[in-house]
Design a protein around this motif. Structure first.
Motif: not given
Length: 119
Positions: A53-59, A114-119
């Motif tokens: 969540l933090t990496a992919s949808i910070p809002d 790591g996963v979130g950064m790839m999304l």
């Protein structure tokens, strides 16, 4: 924080607490042991989800992160479980629970990032 954001985070926290109960009870039914695998699963999956969540949808961190996942995960219950194991003479399991939960949660959060950064 607006009143609406506060309300949404609060409701999400209640939902997270309910999910924690369901997952904990389900895992404990499957494992049927004394070791608190349910809370371990809850905390590690919550840490992973927060990383994603933090990496992919910070809002969404306030409502979903602090609210839902804050209600879902529980450090205090993990520590109560560790103290119960200690009190019952299962000291290696108690120490393993504390160290293992912490280490697995950190690794899960890093993996989630790591996963979130790839999304």
């Amino acid at each position: 924080m607006t009143p609406l954001l506060f309300l949404l985070a609060s409701v999400a926290g209640g939902i997270g607490a309910g999910l924690r109960y369901v997952v904990d009870a389900g895992v404990m039914t499957l494992t049927r042991g004394r070791f608190p695998w349910g809370i371990v699963v809850v905390n590690v999956t919550g840490a992973f989800a927060l990383g994603v969540l933090t990496a992919s949808i910070p809002d969404a961190v306030t409502i979903v992160g602090a609210g839902l996942l804050g209600g879902y995960t529980t450090f205090s219950t993990a520590m109560l479980d560790a103290l119960a194991l200690w009190r019952d003479g299962e000291r290696p399991a108690s120490i393993g629970h504390v160290i293992g939960t912490f280490a697995a949660s950190i690794l899960a959060a890093i993996g989630g990032l790591g996963v979130g950064m790839m999304l």
